[in-house]
Design a protein around this motif. Structure first.
Motif, PDB file in Angstrom:
ATOM      1  N   GLY A  68      48.261  42.082  -0.294  1.00  0.00           N
ATOM      2  CA  GLY A  68      49.270  42.953   0.000  1.00  0.00           C
ATOM      3  C   GLY A  68      49.069  44.237  -0.433  1.00  0.00           C
ATOM      4  O   GLY A  68      47.878  44.650  -0.993  1.00  0.00           O
ATOM      5  N   ASP A 115      57.626  40.730   1.931  1.00  0.00           N
ATOM      6  CA  ASP A 115      58.112  39.909   0.949  1.00  0.00           C
ATOM      7  C   ASP A 115      57.575  40.790  -0.264  1.00  0.00           C
ATOM      8  O   ASP A 115      56.448  41.183  -0.486  1.00  0.00           O
ATOM      9  N   LEU A 122      47.609  35.986  -3.405  1.00  0.00           N
ATOM     10  CA  LEU A 122      48.430  37.122  -2.572  1.00  0.00           C
ATOM     11  C   LEU A 122      47.385  38.141  -2.158  1.00  0.00           C
ATOM     12  O   LEU A 122      46.461  38.612  -3.101  1.00  0.00           O
ATOM     13  N   VAL A 135      53.913  41.741   0.512  1.00  0.00           N
ATOM     14  CA  VAL A 135      53.187  41.002   1.581  1.00  0.00           C
ATOM     15  C   VAL A 135      53.798  40.698   2.710  1.00  0.00           C
ATOM     16  O   VAL A 135      54.896  40.192   2.604  1.00  0.00           O
ATOM     17  N   ASN A 136      53.154  41.128   3.908  1.00  0.00           N
ATOM     18  CA  ASN A 136      53.924  40.875   5.200  1.00  0.00           C
ATOM     19  C   ASN A 136      54.049  39.521   5.525  1.00  0.00           C
ATOM     20  O   ASN A 136      53.109  38.675   5.435  1.00  0.00           O
ATOM     21  N   ARG A 137      55.280  39.360   6.008  1.00  0.00           N
ATOM     22  CA  ARG A 137      55.537  37.961   6.512  1.00  0.00           C
ATOM     23  C   ARG A 137      55.713  38.122   7.902  1.00  0.00           C
ATOM     24  O   ARG A 137      56.693  38.880   8.444  1.00  0.00           O
ATOM     25  N   GLN A 138      55.270  37.149   8.889  1.00  0.00           N
ATOM     26  CA  GLN A 138      55.480  37.079  10.480  1.00  0.00           C
ATOM     27  C   GLN A 138      56.690  36.699  10.706  1.00  0.00           C
ATOM     28  O   GLN A 138      57.128  35.653  10.216  1.00  0.00           O
ATOM     29  N   SER A 139      57.433  37.191  11.377  1.00  0.00           N
ATOM     30  CA  SER A 139      58.706  36.695  12.123  1.00  0.00           C
ATOM     31  C   SER A 139      58.527  36.945  13.516  1.00  0.00           C
ATOM     32  O   SER A 139      57.616  37.726  13.934  1.00  0.00           O
ATOM     33  N   GLU A 167      57.203  42.233  11.420  1.00  0.00           N
ATOM     34  CA  GLU A 167      56.733  41.739  10.329  1.00  0.00           C
ATOM     35  C   GLU A 167      57.737  42.170   9.128  1.00  0.00           C
ATOM     36  O   GLU A 167      58.165  43.309   9.175  1.00  0.00           O
ATOM     37  N   GLN A 168      58.265  41.181   8.193  1.00  0.00           N
ATOM     38  CA  GLN A 168      58.962  41.608   7.100  1.00  0.00           C
ATOM     39  C   GLN A 168      58.341  41.274   5.866  1.00  0.00           C
ATOM     40  O   GLN A 168      57.627  40.506   5.620  1.00  0.00           O
TER      41      GLN A 168
END
Length: 120
Positions: free
Chosen positions: A10, A45, A8, A34-38, A42-43
C-alpha cells in the motif's frame, strides 16, 4: 498449529515517526493505506505499522508520505488505559519483519511521462 503472518502492499499515509533510545534501539511508526475493492469504488483500509532496528532506519531514511511499500510481519494488539476516562483501549499494530521499497507517486508519474528516448 498457529500462524500469525500479515503481508500488505500500500501507500504510506504520513512521514515516518522515528524514536531513538539511549540503549541504541530505534523504532519507527507508520500508517499504511491499502485499497479494498468495493462495488462502487476503492475504500482504503488503514494499518498501523511498527518497525525496529535496521528496518526502522531504512524507513526513516527512504520512506515518505505517498511512498508505496510492501511489508510482511505479525499482528499484535497494544493495550492501554485512557487517561481521561480510565477506560481500557486497544489497537491492532503490525510488527514489520520485512520491508520492501516499491517507489513513490512521483516515481510512477515520472516513469509514466517518459519515452524510450528519455531512458539511459
Amino acid at each position: 498449529m498457529s500462524l500469525n503472518h500479515v503481508t500488505l502492499v500500500g501507500r504510506v499515509g504520513g512521514d515516518p515517526d522515528v524514536k531513538y533510545f539511549e540503549s541504541g534501539s530505534v523504532v519507527c511508526n507508520l500508517t499504511l493505506a491499502v485499497n479494498r475493492q468495493s462495488r462502487n469504488n476503492e475504500q482504503p483500509d488503514w494499518f498501523n505499522l511498527e518497525l525496529w532496528g535496521k528496518q526502522a532506519e531504512v524507513a526513516a531514511n527512504y520512506v515518505r508520505k505517498g511512498s508505496q511499500i510492501g511489508i510482511s510481519g505479525a499482528l499484535k494488539f497494544e493495550h492501554w488505559k485512557d487517561r481521561s476516562t480510565g477506560a481500557s483501549r486497544s489497537k491492532p499494530v503490525i510488527r514489520v519483519e520485512r520491508l520492501e521499497l516499491l517507489g513513490s507517486k512521483r516515481d510512477q508519474e515520472a516513469s509514466a511521462g517518459s519515452t524510450p528516448d528519455d531512458e539511459f
